[in-house]
Write an enzyme that holds these catalytic residues in place. Structure first.
Site, PDB file in Angstrom:
ATOM      1  N   ASP A 136      32.507  20.082 -34.453  1.00  0.00           N
ATOM      2  CA  ASP A 136      33.855  20.024 -35.018  1.00  0.00           C
ATOM      3  C   ASP A 136      34.734  21.190 -34.577  1.00  0.00           C
ATOM      4  O   ASP A 136      35.958  21.114 -34.693  1.00  0.00           O
ATOM      5  CB  ASP A 136      33.782  20.025 -36.548  1.00  0.00           C
ATOM      6  N   GLY A 180      35.014  15.057 -36.650  1.00  0.00           N
ATOM      7  CA  GLY A 180      35.768  16.298 -36.693  1.00  0.00           C
ATOM      8  C   GLY A 180      36.115  16.774 -38.085  1.00  0.00           C
ATOM      9  O   GLY A 180      36.775  17.793 -38.257  1.00  0.00           O
TER      10      GLY A 180
END
Length: 385
Positions: A136, A180
Protein backbone atom coordinates in the site's frame (compact mmCIF):
# COMPACT_ATOMS: atom_id res chain seq x y z
CA UNK A 1 26.54 -14.36 21.32
CA UNK A 2 23.32 -12.65 20.24
CA UNK A 3 20.20 -14.56 19.29
CA UNK A 4 17.89 -13.07 16.62
CA UNK A 5 14.20 -13.64 15.98
CA UNK A 6 12.21 -12.56 12.91
CA UNK A 7 8.49 -11.95 12.87
CA UNK A 8 6.07 -11.01 10.07
CA UNK A 9 2.77 -9.17 10.48
CA UNK A 10 -0.05 -8.15 8.15
CA UNK A 11 -0.49 -8.87 4.47
CA UNK A 12 2.59 -10.20 2.66
CA UNK A 13 4.14 -8.74 -0.49
CA UNK A 14 6.05 -9.93 -3.53
CA UNK A 15 9.36 -9.11 -1.81
CA UNK A 16 8.81 -9.69 1.92
CA UNK A 17 10.84 -12.89 1.64
CA UNK A 18 13.64 -10.90 -0.02
CA UNK A 19 13.92 -8.82 3.17
CA UNK A 20 13.99 -12.01 5.19
CA UNK A 21 16.72 -13.44 2.97
CA UNK A 22 18.85 -10.29 3.20
CA UNK A 23 18.47 -10.22 6.98
CA UNK A 24 19.28 -13.90 7.49
CA UNK A 25 22.21 -13.81 5.09
CA UNK A 26 23.58 -10.74 6.89
CA UNK A 27 23.14 -12.35 10.30
CA UNK A 28 25.15 -15.39 9.22
CA UNK A 29 28.10 -13.16 8.40
CA UNK A 30 28.48 -12.01 12.01
CA UNK A 31 30.43 -14.31 14.40
CA UNK A 32 28.59 -12.64 17.28
CA UNK A 33 25.24 -14.10 16.13
CA UNK A 34 24.08 -17.35 17.69
CA UNK A 35 20.55 -18.54 17.01
CA UNK A 36 18.61 -17.22 14.01
CA UNK A 37 14.95 -17.96 14.60
CA UNK A 38 11.58 -16.97 13.14
CA UNK A 39 8.09 -17.06 14.57
CA UNK A 40 5.87 -19.31 12.48
CA UNK A 41 2.66 -17.41 11.75
CA UNK A 42 3.34 -13.97 13.21
CA UNK A 43 2.77 -12.81 16.77
CA UNK A 44 0.28 -15.62 17.44
CA UNK A 45 2.93 -18.16 16.49
CA UNK A 46 5.39 -16.44 18.79
CA UNK A 47 2.95 -16.64 21.70
CA UNK A 48 2.54 -20.35 20.95
CA UNK A 49 6.35 -20.67 20.88
CA UNK A 50 6.15 -22.02 17.34
CA UNK A 51 9.66 -21.15 16.18
CA UNK A 52 11.68 -22.00 13.07
CA UNK A 53 15.44 -22.51 13.22
CA UNK A 54 16.59 -20.67 10.12
CA UNK A 55 20.16 -21.91 10.49
CA UNK A 56 18.81 -25.39 9.80
CA UNK A 57 17.34 -24.34 6.43
CA UNK A 58 19.67 -25.36 3.55
CA UNK A 59 21.32 -22.46 1.69
CA UNK A 60 19.88 -23.61 -1.66
CA UNK A 61 16.41 -23.23 -0.15
CA UNK A 62 17.15 -19.83 1.38
CA UNK A 63 18.40 -18.52 -1.96
CA UNK A 64 14.89 -19.00 -3.38
CA UNK A 65 13.41 -16.53 -0.89
CA UNK A 66 14.00 -13.33 -2.91
CA UNK A 67 11.99 -14.76 -5.81
CA UNK A 68 9.20 -16.25 -3.67
CA UNK A 69 6.15 -14.06 -2.92
CA UNK A 70 4.25 -14.18 0.35
CA UNK A 71 5.87 -14.96 3.69
CA UNK A 72 7.81 -18.19 4.00
CA UNK A 73 7.57 -17.98 7.80
CA UNK A 74 3.91 -17.00 7.82
CA UNK A 75 2.23 -13.80 8.94
CA UNK A 76 -0.84 -12.84 10.97
CA UNK A 77 -3.27 -10.07 11.82
CA UNK A 78 -3.52 -10.91 15.51
CA UNK A 79 -5.10 -8.24 17.70
CA UNK A 80 -2.97 -8.02 20.83
CA UNK A 81 -3.89 -6.47 24.16
CA UNK A 82 -1.53 -4.93 26.72
CA UNK A 83 -1.00 -8.17 28.73
CA UNK A 84 0.07 -9.95 25.55
CA UNK A 85 2.81 -7.40 24.80
CA UNK A 86 4.24 -8.11 28.23
CA UNK A 87 3.84 -11.85 27.68
CA UNK A 88 5.81 -11.54 24.43
CA UNK A 89 8.53 -9.63 26.27
CA UNK A 90 8.75 -12.40 28.89
CA UNK A 91 8.77 -15.06 26.19
CA UNK A 92 11.63 -13.33 24.34
CA UNK A 93 13.60 -13.19 27.59
CA UNK A 94 12.95 -16.86 28.34
CA UNK A 95 13.98 -17.91 24.82
CA UNK A 96 17.20 -15.91 25.15
CA UNK A 97 16.34 -13.53 22.29
CA UNK A 98 18.55 -10.45 22.11
CA UNK A 99 17.20 -8.89 18.90
CA UNK A 100 13.64 -8.92 17.57
CA UNK A 101 13.17 -7.84 13.95
CA UNK A 102 9.48 -7.51 13.01
CA UNK A 103 8.59 -7.03 9.35
CA UNK A 104 5.37 -5.27 8.45
CA UNK A 105 3.40 -2.10 7.84
CA UNK A 106 2.31 0.69 10.16
CA UNK A 107 0.10 -1.69 12.16
CA UNK A 108 2.99 -4.10 12.71
CA UNK A 109 5.24 -1.18 13.65
CA UNK A 110 2.63 -0.22 16.25
CA UNK A 111 2.90 -3.74 17.64
CA UNK A 112 6.71 -3.58 17.51
CA UNK A 113 6.72 -0.27 19.36
CA UNK A 114 4.51 -1.68 22.11
CA UNK A 115 6.69 -4.79 22.47
CA UNK A 116 9.75 -2.56 22.72
CA UNK A 117 8.09 -0.45 25.43
CA UNK A 118 7.10 -3.58 27.35
CA UNK A 119 10.69 -4.83 27.19
CA UNK A 120 11.99 -1.51 28.54
CA UNK A 121 9.40 -1.30 31.31
CA UNK A 122 10.22 -4.84 32.42
CA UNK A 123 13.95 -4.15 32.36
CA UNK A 124 14.77 -6.51 29.48
CA UNK A 125 17.67 -5.45 27.25
CA UNK A 126 16.18 -6.60 23.94
CA UNK A 127 16.83 -4.68 20.72
CA UNK A 128 13.74 -4.21 18.51
CA UNK A 129 14.28 -2.91 14.96
CA UNK A 130 11.48 -2.91 12.40
CA UNK A 131 11.76 -3.90 8.75
CA UNK A 132 9.09 -2.04 6.69
CA UNK A 133 6.90 -3.67 4.08
CA UNK A 134 3.56 -2.94 2.48
CA UNK A 135 2.20 -2.95 -1.04
CA UNK A 136 0.00 0.00 0.00
CA UNK A 137 3.03 2.32 0.47
CA UNK A 138 1.25 4.06 3.33
CA UNK A 139 4.01 3.88 5.98
CA UNK A 140 5.01 7.33 7.18
CA UNK A 141 8.54 8.82 7.05
CA UNK A 142 10.09 6.34 4.60
CA UNK A 143 10.17 7.51 0.95
CA UNK A 144 8.54 4.24 0.01
CA UNK A 145 8.07 0.78 1.44
CA UNK A 146 9.46 -2.46 0.04
CA UNK A 147 6.57 -4.26 -1.63
CA UNK A 148 5.13 -1.16 -3.26
CA UNK A 149 7.40 -1.18 -6.31
CA UNK A 150 6.26 -4.68 -7.28
CA UNK A 151 2.59 -3.90 -6.62
CA UNK A 152 2.95 -0.74 -8.71
CA UNK A 153 4.56 -2.69 -11.54
CA UNK A 154 1.79 -5.30 -11.39
CA UNK A 155 -1.03 -2.77 -11.58
CA UNK A 156 0.69 -0.75 -14.32
CA UNK A 157 1.32 -3.90 -16.36
CA UNK A 158 -2.23 -5.15 -15.80
CA UNK A 159 -3.69 -1.78 -16.81
CA UNK A 160 -1.58 -1.83 -19.96
CA UNK A 161 -2.78 -5.32 -20.88
CA UNK A 162 -6.41 -4.39 -20.18
CA UNK A 163 -6.11 -1.23 -22.26
CA UNK A 164 -4.84 -3.31 -25.19
CA UNK A 165 -7.80 -5.66 -24.83
CA UNK A 166 -10.31 -2.79 -24.63
CA UNK A 167 -8.77 -1.15 -27.69
CA UNK A 168 -9.32 -4.42 -29.59
CA UNK A 169 -13.05 -4.65 -28.81
CA UNK A 170 -14.17 -1.24 -27.47
CA UNK A 171 -17.64 -2.08 -26.22
CA UNK A 172 -17.18 -1.76 -22.43
CA UNK A 173 -16.25 0.63 -19.71
CA UNK A 174 -13.94 -1.57 -17.67
CA UNK A 175 -13.37 -0.77 -14.00
CA UNK A 176 -10.07 -2.06 -12.63
CA UNK A 177 -10.27 -2.06 -8.82
CA UNK A 178 -6.98 -1.83 -6.94
CA UNK A 179 -5.89 -2.50 -3.40
CA UNK A 180 -4.33 0.20 -1.25
CA UNK A 181 -6.69 0.67 1.71
CA UNK A 182 -7.17 4.41 2.32
CA UNK A 183 -4.22 5.59 0.22
CA UNK A 184 -4.09 5.92 -3.57
CA UNK A 185 -0.48 4.90 -4.22
CA UNK A 186 -1.33 1.62 -5.99
CA UNK A 187 -4.15 3.06 -8.09
CA UNK A 188 -1.94 6.00 -9.07
CA UNK A 189 0.73 3.63 -10.37
CA UNK A 190 -1.63 2.51 -13.14
CA UNK A 191 -0.72 5.78 -14.89
CA UNK A 192 2.67 4.23 -15.68
CA UNK A 193 0.90 1.90 -18.10
CA UNK A 194 0.73 4.54 -20.83
CA UNK A 195 4.15 4.83 -22.45
CA UNK A 196 3.04 7.35 -25.04
CA UNK A 197 0.98 4.88 -27.05
CA UNK A 198 -2.38 5.44 -25.34
CA UNK A 199 -2.44 2.03 -23.61
CA UNK A 200 -3.34 3.24 -20.15
CA UNK A 201 -6.24 4.29 -17.93
CA UNK A 202 -8.66 6.97 -19.06
CA UNK A 203 -9.64 7.87 -15.48
CA UNK A 204 -8.05 7.14 -12.10
CA UNK A 205 -10.19 7.40 -8.97
CA UNK A 206 -8.17 8.03 -5.81
CA UNK A 207 -9.37 7.87 -2.17
CA UNK A 208 -7.62 11.18 -1.44
CA UNK A 209 -10.39 12.92 -3.41
CA UNK A 210 -14.05 12.48 -2.31
CA UNK A 211 -16.00 10.47 -4.85
CA UNK A 212 -18.85 12.26 -6.59
CA UNK A 213 -21.25 10.10 -8.57
CA UNK A 214 -22.27 13.07 -10.71
CA UNK A 215 -18.69 14.09 -11.57
CA UNK A 216 -17.73 10.48 -12.26
CA UNK A 217 -20.58 9.90 -14.68
CA UNK A 218 -19.95 13.24 -16.39
CA UNK A 219 -16.31 12.32 -16.85
CA UNK A 220 -17.16 8.90 -18.27
CA UNK A 221 -19.79 10.38 -20.61
CA UNK A 222 -17.31 12.98 -21.79
CA UNK A 223 -14.65 10.37 -22.51
CA UNK A 224 -17.16 8.22 -24.39
CA UNK A 225 -17.71 11.11 -26.81
CA UNK A 226 -14.01 10.92 -27.68
CA UNK A 227 -13.57 7.14 -27.87
CA UNK A 228 -15.42 3.86 -27.39
CA UNK A 229 -14.30 1.57 -24.62
CA UNK A 230 -12.72 3.06 -21.50
CA UNK A 231 -10.46 1.87 -18.71
CA UNK A 232 -11.21 3.32 -15.28
CA UNK A 233 -8.89 2.48 -12.38
CA UNK A 234 -10.51 2.80 -8.94
CA UNK A 235 -9.05 2.38 -5.47
CA UNK A 236 -10.87 0.07 -3.07
CA UNK A 237 -10.91 2.83 -0.44
CA UNK A 238 -13.13 5.31 -2.32
CA UNK A 239 -15.43 7.38 -0.11
CA UNK A 240 -18.01 10.03 -0.95
CA UNK A 241 -18.20 13.64 0.25
CA UNK A 242 -19.73 12.49 3.55
CA UNK A 243 -16.92 10.02 4.16
CA UNK A 244 -19.11 7.02 3.45
CA UNK A 245 -17.61 4.14 1.42
CA UNK A 246 -18.76 3.89 -2.19
CA UNK A 247 -19.34 0.19 -1.59
CA UNK A 248 -20.19 -1.04 1.90
CA UNK A 249 -17.32 -3.11 3.37
CA UNK A 250 -18.07 -6.80 3.58
CA UNK A 251 -16.42 -7.01 7.00
CA UNK A 252 -14.71 -4.61 9.40
CA UNK A 253 -12.82 -5.40 12.62
CA UNK A 254 -10.59 -2.62 13.87
CA UNK A 255 -8.10 -1.77 11.12
CA UNK A 256 -8.95 -4.98 9.23
CA UNK A 257 -11.35 -4.11 6.42
CA UNK A 258 -12.66 -6.43 3.72
CA UNK A 259 -13.61 -3.75 1.24
CA UNK A 260 -16.83 -4.00 -0.72
CA UNK A 261 -17.14 -4.44 -4.46
CA UNK A 262 -16.17 -0.92 -5.52
CA UNK A 263 -15.58 -1.97 -9.11
CA UNK A 264 -18.98 -3.61 -9.33
CA UNK A 265 -20.68 -0.55 -7.81
CA UNK A 266 -19.08 1.78 -10.35
CA UNK A 267 -19.85 -0.55 -13.26
CA UNK A 268 -23.48 -0.66 -12.10
CA UNK A 269 -23.64 3.16 -12.10
CA UNK A 270 -22.41 3.29 -15.69
CA UNK A 271 -24.89 0.65 -16.84
CA UNK A 272 -27.91 2.14 -15.07
CA UNK A 273 -27.23 5.84 -15.60
CA UNK A 274 -25.52 5.87 -19.00
CA UNK A 275 -26.87 2.70 -20.59
CA UNK A 276 -23.37 1.60 -21.59
CA UNK A 277 -21.87 -1.85 -21.12
CA UNK A 278 -19.58 -2.01 -18.11
CA UNK A 279 -17.72 -4.67 -16.21
CA UNK A 280 -15.38 -4.84 -13.23
CA UNK A 281 -12.03 -6.56 -12.80
CA UNK A 282 -10.47 -7.07 -9.36
CA UNK A 283 -6.99 -8.61 -9.20
CA UNK A 284 -7.15 -8.58 -5.41
CA UNK A 285 -4.41 -10.67 -3.81
CA UNK A 286 -2.77 -11.22 -7.20
CA UNK A 287 -1.59 -7.62 -6.94
CA UNK A 288 0.66 -8.46 -4.01
CA UNK A 289 1.47 -12.08 -4.82
CA UNK A 290 2.75 -11.86 -8.38
CA UNK A 291 6.35 -13.00 -8.75
CA UNK A 292 6.02 -12.58 -12.52
CA UNK A 293 5.62 -8.79 -12.14
CA UNK A 294 8.15 -8.48 -9.31
CA UNK A 295 10.30 -5.34 -9.58
CA UNK A 296 14.04 -5.98 -9.55
CA UNK A 297 14.59 -2.66 -7.79
CA UNK A 298 12.01 -3.58 -5.17
CA UNK A 299 13.62 -6.98 -4.60
CA UNK A 300 17.11 -5.52 -4.19
CA UNK A 301 15.94 -2.76 -1.84
CA UNK A 302 13.96 -5.23 0.25
CA UNK A 303 17.05 -7.40 0.76
CA UNK A 304 19.20 -4.34 1.50
CA UNK A 305 16.86 -2.99 4.16
CA UNK A 306 16.76 -6.41 5.82
CA UNK A 307 20.55 -6.41 6.01
CA UNK A 308 20.57 -2.85 7.33
CA UNK A 309 18.09 -3.68 10.11
CA UNK A 310 20.22 -6.59 11.27
CA UNK A 311 23.37 -4.48 11.38
CA UNK A 312 21.51 -1.79 13.32
CA UNK A 313 20.17 -4.26 15.89
CA UNK A 314 23.60 -5.86 16.38
CA UNK A 315 25.06 -2.38 16.87
CA UNK A 316 22.65 -1.83 19.77
CA UNK A 317 20.00 0.28 18.03
CA UNK A 318 16.45 -0.27 19.25
CA UNK A 319 12.95 1.19 19.22
CA UNK A 320 13.30 2.16 15.57
CA UNK A 321 12.31 1.15 12.05
CA UNK A 322 14.64 1.01 9.07
CA UNK A 323 13.58 3.47 6.36
CA UNK A 324 14.52 4.72 2.89
CA UNK A 325 15.52 8.28 2.02
CA UNK A 326 15.65 9.39 -1.63
CA UNK A 327 18.67 11.52 -2.42
CA UNK A 328 18.50 14.67 -4.57
CA UNK A 329 20.28 14.95 -7.91
CA UNK A 330 20.26 13.18 -11.24
CA UNK A 331 19.22 9.56 -11.34
CA UNK A 332 17.63 7.43 -8.65
CA UNK A 333 19.69 7.10 -5.47
CA UNK A 334 18.70 6.32 -1.90
CA UNK A 335 20.16 5.83 1.55
CA UNK A 336 18.90 3.89 4.55
CA UNK A 337 18.32 5.36 7.99
CA UNK A 338 16.46 4.69 11.24
CA UNK A 339 13.30 6.41 12.45
CA UNK A 340 11.66 6.02 15.90
CA UNK A 341 8.67 3.70 16.13
CA UNK A 342 6.62 6.65 17.39
CA UNK A 343 6.94 8.29 13.97
CA UNK A 344 5.34 5.38 12.12
CA UNK A 345 2.99 3.64 14.57
CA UNK A 346 -0.40 3.65 12.77
CA UNK A 347 0.52 6.83 10.87
CA UNK A 348 -1.04 6.49 7.40
CA UNK A 349 0.77 8.23 4.54
CA UNK A 350 -1.61 9.43 1.84
CA UNK A 351 -0.85 10.46 -1.75
CA UNK A 352 0.34 14.13 -1.64
CA UNK A 353 -1.81 16.75 -3.31
CA UNK A 354 1.02 17.57 -5.71
CA UNK A 355 0.81 14.05 -7.15
CA UNK A 356 -2.89 14.36 -8.06
CA UNK A 357 -3.99 16.04 -11.31
CA UNK A 358 -6.10 19.22 -10.97
CA UNK A 359 -9.29 17.48 -12.14
CA UNK A 360 -8.80 14.68 -9.59
CA UNK A 361 -9.03 11.95 -12.24
CA UNK A 362 -5.34 11.28 -12.75
CA UNK A 363 -1.81 11.94 -11.52
CA UNK A 364 0.91 14.45 -12.30
CA UNK A 365 4.26 13.98 -13.99
CA UNK A 366 5.95 14.41 -10.62
CA UNK A 367 4.21 11.27 -9.37
CA UNK A 368 5.38 9.34 -12.42
CA UNK A 369 8.97 10.48 -11.78
CA UNK A 370 8.59 9.33 -8.19
CA UNK A 371 7.11 5.91 -8.95
CA UNK A 372 8.83 4.77 -12.14
CA UNK A 373 12.24 3.91 -10.62
CA UNK A 374 10.56 1.80 -7.94
CA UNK A 375 8.93 -0.43 -10.56
CA UNK A 376 12.22 -1.40 -12.16
CA UNK A 377 11.76 0.68 -15.32
CA UNK A 378 9.54 0.74 -18.38
CA UNK A 379 7.01 -1.99 -19.12
CA UNK A 380 7.29 -4.26 -22.18
CA UNK A 381 6.56 -2.57 -25.50
CA UNK A 382 3.37 -3.42 -27.37
CA UNK A 383 2.33 -2.98 -30.96
CA UNK A 384 -0.27 -0.29 -31.64
CA UNK A 385 -1.28 -0.16 -35.30
Amino acid sequence: MKNLLFLHGGGPTAVLNASLYGAVDEAKKHPSVGKILAARGGSGGLLRRSLIDLRAVPDNRLRLLPFTPGSAIGSSRDHLEEPEYREIARLLREEGIDCLLPGGGNGTMDTAGKIWRACREMGFDIQVVGIPKTMDNDIAVTDHAPGYGSAARFIAGSARELAADIRSLPIHVVILETSGRNAGWVAAASALADQGDGLGPDLILLPERPFSKERFLQAVEGKLKEKSGLLVVASEGLRDEKGEPVAEPAFTAGRDVYFGDVGGALAGMVQRELGYKARAEKPGLLGRASAAWQSGTDREEAAAIGRFAVRAALAGESGQMAAIRRLPGEGYQTELFLTPFESVMLHEKKLPEGYISPDGFGVTESFKRYALPLTGGALPEMAVL
